[in-house]
Write a protein that holds these residues in place. Structure first.
Motif, PDB file in Angstrom:
ATOM      1  N   VAL A  69       4.881  39.365  25.253  1.00  0.00           N
ATOM      2  CA  VAL A  69       3.986  40.197  26.052  1.00  0.00           C
ATOM      3  C   VAL A  69       4.236  39.916  27.532  1.00  0.00           C
ATOM      4  CG1 VAL A  69       1.579  40.689  26.622  1.00  0.00           C
ATOM      5  CG2 VAL A  69       2.231  40.245  24.250  1.00  0.00           C
ATOM      6  N   LYS A  70       4.374  40.990  28.316  1.00  0.00           N
ATOM      7  CA  LYS A  70       4.486  40.886  29.768  1.00  0.00           C
ATOM      8  C   LYS A  70       3.294  41.620  30.373  1.00  0.00           C
ATOM      9  CE  LYS A  70       9.474  40.578  30.110  1.00  0.00           C
ATOM     10  NZ  LYS A  70      10.683  41.130  30.697  1.00  0.00           N
ATOM     11  N   PHE A  71       2.529  40.916  31.183  1.00  0.00           N
ATOM     12  CA  PHE A  71       1.358  41.500  31.819  1.00  0.00           C
ATOM     13  C   PHE A  71       1.778  42.249  33.070  1.00  0.00           C
ATOM     14  CE2 PHE A  71      -0.138  37.661  29.604  1.00  0.00           C
ATOM     15  CZ  PHE A  71      -0.879  38.302  28.631  1.00  0.00           C
ATOM     16  N   LYS A  72       1.133  43.403  33.304  1.00  0.00           N
ATOM     17  CA  LYS A  72       1.514  44.273  34.412  1.00  0.00           C
ATOM     18  C   LYS A  72       0.415  44.442  35.453  1.00  0.00           C
ATOM     19  CE  LYS A  72       5.590  45.316  32.883  1.00  0.00           C
ATOM     20  NZ  LYS A  72       6.765  44.917  33.614  1.00  0.00           N
ATOM     21  N   GLU A  73      -0.813  44.758  35.000  1.00  0.00           N
ATOM     22  CA  GLU A  73      -1.866  45.156  35.945  1.00  0.00           C
ATOM     23  C   GLU A  73      -3.245  44.918  35.322  1.00  0.00           C
ATOM     24  OE1 GLU A  73      -2.179  48.988  38.765  1.00  0.00           O
ATOM     25  OE2 GLU A  73      -2.119  49.459  36.628  1.00  0.00           O
ATOM     26  N   THR A  74      -4.203  44.571  36.172  1.00  0.00           N
ATOM     27  CA  THR A  74      -5.592  44.431  35.745  1.00  0.00           C
ATOM     28  C   THR A  74      -6.453  45.413  36.532  1.00  0.00           C
ATOM     29  OG1 THR A  74      -5.302  42.088  35.259  1.00  0.00           O
ATOM     30  CG2 THR A  74      -7.552  42.850  35.517  1.00  0.00           C
ATOM     31  N   VAL A  75      -7.385  46.064  35.817  1.00  0.00           N
ATOM     32  CA  VAL A  75      -8.300  47.022  36.440  1.00  0.00           C
ATOM     33  C   VAL A  75      -9.727  46.622  36.084  1.00  0.00           C
ATOM     34  CG1 VAL A  75      -9.017  49.434  36.581  1.00  0.00           C
ATOM     35  CG2 VAL A  75      -6.590  48.869  36.300  1.00  0.00           C
ATOM     36  N   PHE A  76     -10.589  46.514  37.091  1.00  0.00           N
ATOM     37  CA  PHE A  76     -12.007  46.193  36.903  1.00  0.00           C
ATOM     38  C   PHE A  76     -12.831  47.438  37.210  1.00  0.00           C
ATOM     39  CE2 PHE A  76      -9.914  42.262  37.981  1.00  0.00           C
ATOM     40  CZ  PHE A  76     -10.494  41.330  37.130  1.00  0.00           C
ATOM     41  N   THR A  77     -13.746  47.793  36.308  1.00  0.00           N
ATOM     42  CA  THR A  77     -14.653  48.912  36.563  1.00  0.00           C
ATOM     43  C   THR A  77     -16.090  48.476  36.311  1.00  0.00           C
ATOM     44  OG1 THR A  77     -14.443  49.779  34.306  1.00  0.00           O
ATOM     45  CG2 THR A  77     -12.946  50.676  35.940  1.00  0.00           C
ATOM     46  N   VAL A  78     -16.992  49.031  37.088  1.00  0.00           N
ATOM     47  CA  VAL A  78     -18.433  48.804  36.934  1.00  0.00           C
ATOM     48  C   VAL A  78     -19.108  50.169  36.959  1.00  0.00           C
ATOM     49  CG1 VAL A  78     -20.484  47.708  37.920  1.00  0.00           C
ATOM     50  CG2 VAL A  78     -18.263  46.558  38.088  1.00  0.00           C
ATOM     51  N   PHE A  79     -19.917  50.451  35.939  1.00  0.00           N
ATOM     52  CA  PHE A  79     -20.566  51.762  35.799  1.00  0.00           C
ATOM     53  C   PHE A  79     -19.547  52.903  35.867  1.00  0.00           C
ATOM     54  CE2 PHE A  79     -24.231  49.255  37.404  1.00  0.00           C
ATOM     55  CZ  PHE A  79     -25.071  49.434  36.314  1.00  0.00           C
ATOM     56  N   GLY A  80     -18.340  52.669  35.305  1.00  0.00           N
ATOM     57  CA  GLY A  80     -17.319  53.706  35.261  1.00  0.00           C
ATOM     58  C   GLY A  80     -16.535  53.892  36.548  1.00  0.00           C
ATOM     59  N   ASN A  81     -16.851  53.092  37.575  1.00  0.00           N
ATOM     60  CA  ASN A  81     -16.152  53.206  38.857  1.00  0.00           C
ATOM     61  C   ASN A  81     -15.194  52.035  39.042  1.00  0.00           C
ATOM     62  OD1 ASN A  81     -17.639  55.536  39.887  1.00  0.00           O
ATOM     63  ND2 ASN A  81     -19.378  54.127  39.951  1.00  0.00           N
ATOM     64  N   GLU A  82     -13.957  52.350  39.363  1.00  0.00           N
ATOM     65  CA  GLU A  82     -12.975  51.298  39.596  1.00  0.00           C
ATOM     66  C   GLU A  82     -13.338  50.528  40.860  1.00  0.00           C
ATOM     67  OE1 GLU A  82      -8.371  51.106  40.911  1.00  0.00           O
ATOM     68  OE2 GLU A  82      -8.776  52.364  39.148  1.00  0.00           O
ATOM     69  N   VAL A  83     -13.434  49.196  40.736  1.00  0.00           N
ATOM     70  CA  VAL A  83     -13.780  48.375  41.889  1.00  0.00           C
ATOM     71  C   VAL A  83     -12.606  47.517  42.356  1.00  0.00           C
ATOM     72  CG1 VAL A  83     -16.253  48.332  41.450  1.00  0.00           C
ATOM     73  CG2 VAL A  83     -14.813  46.574  40.443  1.00  0.00           C
ATOM     74  N   LYS A  84     -11.652  47.279  41.461  1.00  0.00           N
ATOM     75  CA  LYS A  84     -10.485  46.488  41.869  1.00  0.00           C
ATOM     76  C   LYS A  84      -9.339  46.746  40.906  1.00  0.00           C
ATOM     77  CE  LYS A  84      -8.920  41.918  43.143  1.00  0.00           C
ATOM     78  NZ  LYS A  84      -9.234  40.535  43.348  1.00  0.00           N
ATOM     79  N   ARG A  85      -8.132  46.785  41.468  1.00  0.00           N
ATOM     80  CA  ARG A  85      -6.904  46.950  40.688  1.00  0.00           C
ATOM     81  C   ARG A  85      -5.868  46.030  41.312  1.00  0.00           C
ATOM     82  NH1 ARG A  85      -4.349  51.308  37.604  1.00  0.00           N
ATOM     83  NH2 ARG A  85      -6.372  52.340  37.738  1.00  0.00           N
ATOM     84  N   GLY A  86      -5.117  45.331  40.470  1.00  0.00           N
ATOM     85  CA  GLY A  86      -4.095  44.450  41.025  1.00  0.00           C
ATOM     86  C   GLY A  86      -3.001  44.125  40.027  1.00  0.00           C
ATOM     87  N   ASP A  87      -1.832  43.837  40.577  1.00  0.00           N
ATOM     88  CA  ASP A  87      -0.699  43.445  39.754  1.00  0.00           C
ATOM     89  C   ASP A  87      -0.953  42.069  39.141  1.00  0.00           C
ATOM     90  OD1 ASP A  87       0.638  45.761  40.415  1.00  0.00           O
ATOM     91  OD2 ASP A  87       1.786  44.831  42.038  1.00  0.00           O
ATOM     92  N   VAL A  88      -0.407  41.871  37.969  1.00  0.00           N
ATOM     93  CA  VAL A  88      -0.524  40.597  37.270  1.00  0.00           C
ATOM     94  C   VAL A  88       0.875  40.160  36.884  1.00  0.00           C
ATOM     95  CG1 VAL A  88      -1.431  39.440  35.229  1.00  0.00           C
ATOM     96  CG2 VAL A  88      -2.767  41.218  36.325  1.00  0.00           C
ATOM     97  N   LYS A  89       1.164  38.898  37.092  1.00  0.00           N
ATOM     98  CA  LYS A  89       2.442  38.365  36.655  1.00  0.00           C
ATOM     99  C   LYS A  89       2.173  37.399  35.513  1.00  0.00           C
ATOM    100  CE  LYS A  89       4.678  38.577  41.184  1.00  0.00           C
ATOM    101  NZ  LYS A  89       4.938  39.892  41.273  1.00  0.00           N
ATOM    102  N   GLY A  90       3.070  37.340  34.616  1.00  0.00           N
ATOM    103  CA  GLY A  90       2.937  36.402  33.515  1.00  0.00           C
ATOM    104  C   GLY A  90       3.424  37.028  32.231  1.00  0.00           C
ATOM    105  N   SER A  91       3.818  36.167  31.325  1.00  0.00           N
ATOM    106  CA  SER A  91       4.277  36.631  30.024  1.00  0.00           C
ATOM    107  C   SER A  91       4.174  35.471  29.049  1.00  0.00           C
ATOM    108  CB  SER A  91       5.717  37.136  30.106  1.00  0.00           C
ATOM    109  OG  SER A  91       6.590  36.071  30.423  1.00  0.00           O
ATOM    110  N   GLY A  92       4.350  35.781  27.793  1.00  0.00           N
ATOM    111  CA  GLY A  92       4.315  34.752  26.771  1.00  0.00           C
ATOM    112  C   GLY A  92       4.687  35.327  25.430  1.00  0.00           C
ATOM    113  N   VAL A  93       4.859  34.442  24.476  1.00  0.00           N
ATOM    114  CA  VAL A  93       5.137  34.844  23.103  1.00  0.00           C
ATOM    115  C   VAL A  93       3.919  34.487  22.272  1.00  0.00           C
ATOM    116  CG1 VAL A  93       6.602  34.460  21.087  1.00  0.00           C
ATOM    117  CG2 VAL A  93       7.622  34.550  23.372  1.00  0.00           C
TER     118      VAL A  93
END
Length: 111
Positions: A69-93
């Motif tokens: 698995v390779k992680f790409k992006e995280t998205v946070f929403t509150v009450f259906g509204n996006e409050v933060k989006r950002g790239d994520v690095k990392g992977s694993g088996v």
């Protein structure tokens, strides 16, 4: 291999932390939405879905019990509204076992 497209609810996970829905003292509802053979979204919903954390990732099946698995992006929403989006690095088996209902040629099967 069986096509996993669609949304699947997590019943149990031995993984520590956010993958199992545990965020500090809170535990949320976890689902995975498989967009295609590679891309998927891990989603944790807290407070009945008021808060959602989505981790976008890509996977490669290595064999019958392991996926990379390779992680790409995280998205946070509150009450259906996006409050933060950002790239994520990392992977694993990950070692995995799937258990659930699947539809194979119109027949429901328990795996």
């Amino acid at each position: 291999q069986i096509d996993l497209r669609g949304t699947h609810d997590l019943i149990y996970s031995a993984a520590p932390g956010g993958s199992s829905g545990a965020l500090g003292p809170l535990v949320g509802k976890v689902s995975q939405t498989f967009l295609d053979d590679v891309r998927f979204i891990n989603r944790v919903e807290l407070f009945g879905g008021i808060v959602k954390i989505e981790l976008y990732a890509e996977r490669k099946v290595l064999d019958e019990t392991r996926i990379r698995v390779k992680f790409k992006e995280t998205v946070f929403t509150v009450f259906g509204n996006e409050v933060k989006r950002g790239d994520v690095k990392g992977s694993g088996v990950w070692n995995y076992k799937f258990s659930g209902m699947v539809d194979v040629d119109g027949e429901k099967m328990l795996l």
